[in-house]
Scaffold this active site. Structure first.
Site, PDB file in Angstrom:
ATOM      1  N   LYS A   1       0.995  -1.011  -0.054  1.00  0.00           N
ATOM      2  CA  LYS A   1       0.078   0.046   0.076  1.00  0.00           C
ATOM      3  C   LYS A   1       1.051   1.259   0.012  1.00  0.00           C
ATOM      4  O   LYS A   1       1.584   1.399   0.900  1.00  0.00           O
ATOM      5  CB  LYS A   1      -1.003   0.006   1.166  1.00  0.00           C
TER       6      LYS A   1
ATOM      7  N   GLU B   1      -0.075   8.069  -0.134  1.00  0.00           N
ATOM      8  CA  GLU B   1      -0.896   9.028  -1.147  1.00  0.00           C
ATOM      9  C   GLU B   1       0.034   9.886  -1.504  1.00  0.00           C
ATOM     10  O   GLU B   1      -0.117  10.637  -2.506  1.00  0.00           O
ATOM     11  CB  GLU B   1      -2.233   9.834  -0.604  1.00  0.00           C
TER      12      GLU B   1
ATOM     13  N   GLY C   1      -0.098   3.206  13.581  1.00  0.00           N
ATOM     14  CA  GLY C   1       0.309   1.840  14.041  1.00  0.00           C
ATOM     15  C   GLY C   1      -0.631   1.327  15.059  1.00  0.00           C
ATOM     16  O   GLY C   1      -1.133   0.203  14.996  1.00  0.00           O
TER      17      GLY C   1
ATOM     18  N   GLU D   1       7.040  -0.535  12.478  1.00  0.00           N
ATOM     19  CA  GLU D   1       8.260   0.442  12.533  1.00  0.00           C
ATOM     20  C   GLU D   1       7.767   1.677  12.647  1.00  0.00           C
ATOM     21  O   GLU D   1       7.222   2.409  11.738  1.00  0.00           O
ATOM     22  CB  GLU D   1       8.864   0.371  11.135  1.00  0.00           C
TER      23      GLU D   1
ATOM     24  N   CYS E   1      12.523   8.742  10.561  1.00  0.00           N
ATOM     25  CA  CYS E   1      11.986   8.471  11.665  1.00  0.00           C
ATOM     26  C   CYS E   1      13.088   8.365  12.820  1.00  0.00           C
ATOM     27  O   CYS E   1      12.876   8.561  13.964  1.00  0.00           O
ATOM     28  CB  CYS E   1      11.375   7.062  11.729  1.00  0.00           C
TER      29      CYS E   1
ATOM     30  N   GLU F   1       7.445  13.887  18.656  1.00  0.00           N
ATOM     31  CA  GLU F   1       8.084  13.806  17.450  1.00  0.00           C
ATOM     32  C   GLU F   1       7.622  14.955  16.600  1.00  0.00           C
ATOM     33  O   GLU F   1       6.489  15.243  16.447  1.00  0.00           O
ATOM     34  CB  GLU F   1       7.714  12.422  16.649  1.00  0.00           C
TER      35      GLU F   1
HETATM   36  P1  NAD Z   1       1.115   7.695   8.426  1.00  0.00           P
HETATM   37  O1  NAD Z   1       1.078   6.955   9.636  1.00  0.00           O
HETATM   38  O2  NAD Z   1       0.377   8.888   8.246  1.00  0.00           O
HETATM   39  O3  NAD Z   1       1.047   6.815   7.101  1.00  0.00           O
HETATM   40  C1  NAD Z   1       1.795   5.858   6.987  1.00  0.00           C
HETATM   41  C2  NAD Z   1       1.136   4.822   5.951  1.00  0.00           C
HETATM   42  O4  NAD Z   1      -0.112   4.633   6.550  1.00  0.00           O
HETATM   43  C3  NAD Z   1       0.414   5.662   4.525  1.00  0.00           C
HETATM   44  O5  NAD Z   1       0.616   4.661   3.611  1.00  0.00           O
HETATM   45  C4  NAD Z   1      -1.163   5.835   5.005  1.00  0.00           C
HETATM   46  O6  NAD Z   1      -1.980   5.661   3.867  1.00  0.00           O
HETATM   47  C5  NAD Z   1      -1.453   4.623   5.849  1.00  0.00           C
HETATM   48  N1  NAD Z   1      -2.309   4.747   6.872  1.00  0.00           N
HETATM   49  C6  NAD Z   1      -2.908   5.957   7.343  1.00  0.00           C
HETATM   50  N2  NAD Z   1      -3.780   5.601   8.147  1.00  0.00           N
HETATM   51  C7  NAD Z   1      -4.172   4.152   7.936  1.00  0.00           C
HETATM   52  C8  NAD Z   1      -5.081   3.467   8.680  1.00  0.00           C
HETATM   53  N3  NAD Z   1      -6.124   3.819   9.620  1.00  0.00           N
HETATM   54  N4  NAD Z   1      -4.899   1.974   8.554  1.00  0.00           N
HETATM   55  C9  NAD Z   1      -4.039   1.744   7.648  1.00  0.00           C
HETATM   56  N5  NAD Z   1      -2.872   2.370   7.000  1.00  0.00           N
HETATM   57  C10 NAD Z   1      -3.228   3.835   7.190  1.00  0.00           C
HETATM   58  O7  NAD Z   1       2.780   8.189   8.282  1.00  0.00           O
HETATM   59  P2  NAD Z   1       3.638   9.130   7.260  1.00  0.00           P
HETATM   60  O8  NAD Z   1       3.133  10.559   7.739  1.00  0.00           O
HETATM   61  O9  NAD Z   1       3.589   8.594   6.151  1.00  0.00           O
HETATM   62  O10 NAD Z   1       5.016   8.769   7.815  1.00  0.00           O
HETATM   63  C11 NAD Z   1       5.567   9.749   9.015  1.00  0.00           C
HETATM   64  C12 NAD Z   1       5.757   8.710  10.456  1.00  0.00           C
HETATM   65  O11 NAD Z   1       6.381   7.496   9.868  1.00  0.00           O
HETATM   66  C13 NAD Z   1       6.691   9.289  11.213  1.00  0.00           C
HETATM   67  O12 NAD Z   1       5.961   9.221  12.573  1.00  0.00           O
HETATM   68  C14 NAD Z   1       8.046   8.420  11.143  1.00  0.00           C
HETATM   69  O13 NAD Z   1       8.513   8.636  12.406  1.00  0.00           O
HETATM   70  C15 NAD Z   1       7.507   7.141  10.588  1.00  0.00           C
HETATM   71  N6  NAD Z   1       8.544   6.355  10.241  1.00  0.00           N
HETATM   72  C16 NAD Z   1       9.138   5.414  10.738  1.00  0.00           C
HETATM   73  C17 NAD Z   1      10.069   4.675  10.159  1.00  0.00           C
HETATM   74  C18 NAD Z   1      10.562   3.640  10.775  1.00  0.00           C
HETATM   75  O14 NAD Z   1      11.211   2.671  10.158  1.00  0.00           O
HETATM   76  N7  NAD Z   1      10.397   3.293  12.328  1.00  0.00           N
HETATM   77  C19 NAD Z   1      10.357   5.056   8.982  1.00  0.00           C
HETATM   78  C20 NAD Z   1       9.688   6.041   8.257  1.00  0.00           C
HETATM   79  C21 NAD Z   1       8.812   6.732   8.853  1.00  0.00           C
END
Ligand code: NAD
Length: 481
Positions: free
Chosen positions: A176, A179, A234, A251, A285, A382
């Site tokens: 997935k 967006e 998450g 993650e 992250c 964060e």
């Molecule tokens: P996000 O949680 O908004 O989105 C991540 C993904 O989840 C996207 O594809 C989104 O469409 C999907 N998503 C959103 N709502 C959902 C739901 N209810 N159910 C299932 N999927 C859903 O995160 P982001 O803004 O894209 O990324 C930033 C965040 O990611 C930061 O908190 C960052 O720390 C974290 N991050 C962690 C790592 C790691 O390896 N630990 C790496 C990169 C980013």
């Protein structure tokens, strides 16, 4: 510069597929649209899941000799390398990151496939002695269908980080894409398509997280969820996954601290801060979002950080500046709000603290907060932007307590010339990875993952492969012994 197609598709069951609805992808540096992409619906997600299910259940990925999976993964790596320049251009335009970093993402993606190709024929169980009359051994079965939900900050390399070990272990995958930055993944999957894997082994859908992402997380057709993204998402995914007790790798975010002792090499520290918090506009992250500095060198270190921040070149990713835009207006507004709150709570913006007012795109000023105390929100939450909180400390004990004093625990760092102190701190830091004297010192070979709200499970390295298999024990009664 490469021409970018005006409309992009999802990849389901070995074919590129359009949808009734579209998402528009914008360039964060200019605000201008880059292209549209088919917005996957829940029905599209179902088709992708059925294709992956069929592929996983057919045994096409597992009844072959493991050497065949090695061949597939190496072919994928080669195809990715061949599109690295073109893919980098697309990723740079949609994501705002530098062209060099975008290219590095594709090369890193290729490296993941090479690395896990090396393990695909070495997934070996153990034999367990039970005494005469028994033979006992373990098998590592693939999970089956792995649903992988990818964030926008490093979409290509993060996708490869999970996809490569999943395929090495014989899983079928539904990806997935995010967006805000989905196009680079279309380039990646287009390259993968040329490697000739069975239909349904890799599917790519770009849909709304709350709709399509949530559907994947709650589906009984999914055997495993791999999620990289924010903590609230998450948590929502885990709640959905609970319906079917679906195993998950999480993650999540971080609030990682570097501890700089008075004997630290300042040049080394500066170079680490530069990449630690300003690389990818701080949208990492494992960013160094907190810098804990021993009081003797606090004032001079803050001054050096301010000079560093103010000296950064700023611009569009295609010109490879030191600071690029953040992903969206929403992200920029969120970062500014966190900065305003920090100031209200008493932190001092030694530089930055707001967006550039004279730039068209989503550019946040590189920011250094001084006089930060550990309980302030800027030291706890964060930010996911180019914002550094510099916190003073006096003793080693105090530094460890501050570093460990958040709900997160992704990475941590220690800067000192004293090996004993470095080792003592390393043991006591509550984090999945500890860097000594260089932030981001690890690589694709080093296990990565969190503690606490930073998540669980490990990606990267040999260890990650075992996130993509389940152990089956075979216990045999042998007659006549
Ligand atoms: P996000 O949680 O908004 O989105 C991540 C993904 O989840 C996207 O594809 C989104 O469409 C999907 N998503 C959103 N709502 C959902 C739901 N209810 N159910 C299932 N999927 C859903 O995160 P982001 O803004 O894209 O990324 C930033 C965040 O990611 C930061 O908190 C960052 O720390 C974290 N991050 C962690 C790592 C790691 O390896 N630990 C790496 C990169 C980013």
């Amino acid at each position: 510069m490469y021409p970018i197609a005006s409309h992009w598709l999802n990849y389901i069951d070995g074919a590129w597929a359009d949808s009734a609805q579209r998402l528009i992808v914008n360039n964060p540096g200019t605000g201008a649209p880059v292209a549209s992409i088919a917005q996957a619906s829940v029905e599209d997600a179902e088709r992708a899941l059925l294709a992956a299910r069929r592929c996983a259940d057919s045994g096409e990925l597992t009844r072959v000799r493991p050497a065949q999976r090695v061949t597939w993964l190496l072919a994928i790596a080669q195809e990715i390398r061949a599109v690295a320049d073109e893919g980098a251009w697309v990723l740079c335009q949609e994501n705002g990151k530098t062209l060099n970093d975008a290219r590095d993402e594709f090369i890193e993606a290729a490296r993941y496939f090479e690395y896990y190709a090396g393990m695909a024929d070495k997934i070996e169980g153990t034999s367990i002695p039970l005494g005469n009359g028994y033979m006992d051994f373990t098998l590592y079965d693939p999970m089956g269908v792995s649903a992988q939900i990818v964030p926008w900050n490093f979409p290509v390399s993060i996708c490869a980080r999970s996809l490569a070990p999943a395929l090495a272990a014989g899983n079928a995958v539904v990806i997935k894409s995010p967006e805000l930055s989905p196009l680079g993944l279309c380039v990646l999957v287009n390259a993968i398509e040329r490697a000739g894997l069975p239909k349904g082994a890799v599917n790519l859908i770009c849909g709304r997280g709350r709709e399509v992402g949530a559907h994947l997380a709650g589906s009984s057709k999914v055997d495993q969820i791999v999620f990289t993204g924010s903590v609230p998402t998450g948590q929502a995914i885990l709640a959905n996954a609970a319906q079917h007790a679906t195993p998950s790798v999480m993650e999540l975010g971080g609030k990682s601290a570097a501890i700089a002792f008075a004997d630290a090499d300042l040049e080394q520290l500066l170079a680490s801060v530069k990449s630690g918090i300003f690389f990818n506009a701080g949208q990492v992250c494992s960013a160094m979002s907190r810098l804990l500095v021993q009081r003797e060198i606090y004032a001079q270190t803050v001054e050096a950080m301010v000079r560093l921040a103010e000296g950064l070149s700023v611009g569009l990713g295609q010109d490879n500046p030191e600071l690029t835009p953040v992903i969206s207006a929403g992200q920029l507004g969120g970062i500014e709000a966190i900065c305003r709150r920090a100031i209200e709570e008493g932190a001092v913006a030694a530089t930055g603290g707001e967006a550039f007012s004279d730039r068209v795109g989503h550019f946040m000023r590189p920011t250094v907060f001084r006089d930060v105390s550990p309980e302030m929100s800027i030291a706890q939450d964060e930010v996911f932007g180019p914002v550094l909180a510099v916190i003073p400390f006096d003793t080693e004990e105090q530094a460890i307590a501050i570093a460990n004093g958040t709900l997160f625990g992704l990475v941590a760092g220690v800067f000192t010339q004293d090996i004993n102190r470095a080792m003592r701190c390393t043991r006591r830091l509550r984090a999945g990875q500890v860097f000594v004297n260089e932030w981001y010192a690890g690589g694709i070979e080093t296990p990565f993952g969190g503690v606490g709200l930073s998540g669980f499970g490990r990606e990267k390295g040999q260890e990650a492969l075992y996130s993509y298999v389940r152990t089956k024990n075979v216990a045999i009664r042998v007659a006549g012994e």
